[in-house]
Scaffold this active site. Structure first.
Site, mmCIF file in Angstrom:
data_model
loop_
_atom_site.group_PDB
_atom_site.id
_atom_site.type_symbol
_atom_site.label_atom_id
_atom_site.label_comp_id
_atom_site.label_asym_id
_atom_site.label_seq_id
_atom_site.Cartn_x
_atom_site.Cartn_y
_atom_site.Cartn_z
ATOM 1 N N HIS A 123 0.841 -1.192 0.000
ATOM 2 C CA HIS A 123 0.000 0.000 0.000
ATOM 3 C C HIS A 123 0.879 1.245 0.000
ATOM 4 O O HIS A 123 1.770 1.365 0.840
ATOM 5 C CB HIS A 123 -0.905 0.032 1.242
ATOM 6 C CG HIS A 123 -1.782 -1.175 1.370
ATOM 7 N ND1 HIS A 123 -1.314 -2.376 1.874
ATOM 8 C CD2 HIS A 123 -3.088 -1.372 1.077
ATOM 9 C CE1 HIS A 123 -2.306 -3.260 1.875
ATOM 10 N NE2 HIS A 123 -3.383 -2.674 1.397
ATOM 11 N N LYS A 150 -1.744 -7.982 -3.863
ATOM 12 C CA LYS A 150 -2.575 -6.791 -3.703
ATOM 13 C C LYS A 150 -1.669 -5.566 -3.782
ATOM 14 O O LYS A 150 -0.800 -5.376 -2.932
ATOM 15 C CB LYS A 150 -3.326 -6.811 -2.366
ATOM 16 C CG LYS A 150 -4.239 -5.592 -2.160
ATOM 17 C CD LYS A 150 -4.834 -5.586 -0.752
ATOM 18 C CE LYS A 150 -5.734 -4.372 -0.535
ATOM 19 N NZ LYS A 150 -6.141 -4.235 0.888
#
Length: 233
Positions: A123, A150
């Site tokens: 992230h 992700k």
């Protein structure tokens, strides 16, 4: 399941109390495929009963403060809680790409022992790296032993959003399940578009006030968009 094209819908829940998690999530269970429980947001993250009570697969996440979460304890304690969640029945677990390799390996081993899947995540709350950096991150994820990747960045322009979504082409070429979208106002559309571009899963909030990341759509609004698309002439 509410699978649209290829992508799953995951509702992300951060609450201090397991009873609040259950009461908040129950009304939207028919609209989602996965429930993410943010252990780092709980006062007492012993959530075995909560996982058992949910009639949907659970994703356990224990996000550290150094990657935008609320966990401030030791890395060993953080990983031990994730391993406990797997023993309690979580079907997915999220571990950050920047986590120490030996702790990553511990989680992957525990997950596979329980026939669960590991999402290795990255992230970026400051911006969107260039294409070369993004693809390098994807390569690291594929080499890590992850079942799913992700990659989430923060976008302020359409070009940055497209750069993140373009990762799906490389992931699909390697048959690697990937969640790729952008945070922020500019990135909101990517949370919807990824469902139709090969993305493994998108994340939605119970309400705008309960969003766990900037630009996150609510479950209801996401389904309104899906409904509009389904009713095109």
């Amino acid at each position: 399941m509410t699978m649209t094209a290829q992508g799953l819908i995951c509702v992300s829940v951060a609450s201090e109390d397991k009873h609040h998690i259950l009461s908040a999530v129950t009304p939207v269970l028919p609209l989602v495929d996965v429930v993410e429980i943010r252990l780092d947001g709980m006062r007492d993250p012993q959530c075995g009963q909560c996982i058992a009570a949910l009639d949907k697969p659970v994703l356990a996440t224990n996000r550290p403060a150094w990657e935008g979460g609320q966990w401030t304890g030791s890395e060993e304690e953080r990983v031990n809680l994730l391993c406990a969640a797997l023993r309690w029945g979580a079907r997915y677990v999220d571990v950050e790409l920047a986590t120490a390799s030996e702790l990553q390996a511990q989680i992957i081993q525990e997950a596979h022992r329980h026939q669960a899947k590991v999402i290795v995540s990255s992230h970026d709350f400051d911006g969107t790296p260039d294409a070369a950096q993004l693809h390098a991150t994807l390569q690291q994820m594929m080499a890590s032993g992850a079942d799913i990747g992700k990659i989430v960045t923060t976008a302020v322009s359409a070009a940055e959003v497209l750069r993140v979504l373009a990762l799906q082409q490389d992931a699909l070429a390697h048959d690697f399940p990937l969640c790729a979208f952008a945070m922020g106002r500019a990135g909101t559309i990517s949370r919807f578009a990824t469902l139709f571009l090969g993305g493994f899963m998108t994340y939605a909030a119970l309400s705008e006030a309960q969003a766990t990341a900037p630009g996150q759509l609510t479950v209801d609004n996401l389904h309104r968009l899906l409904s509009l698309l389904d009713h095109r002439p």
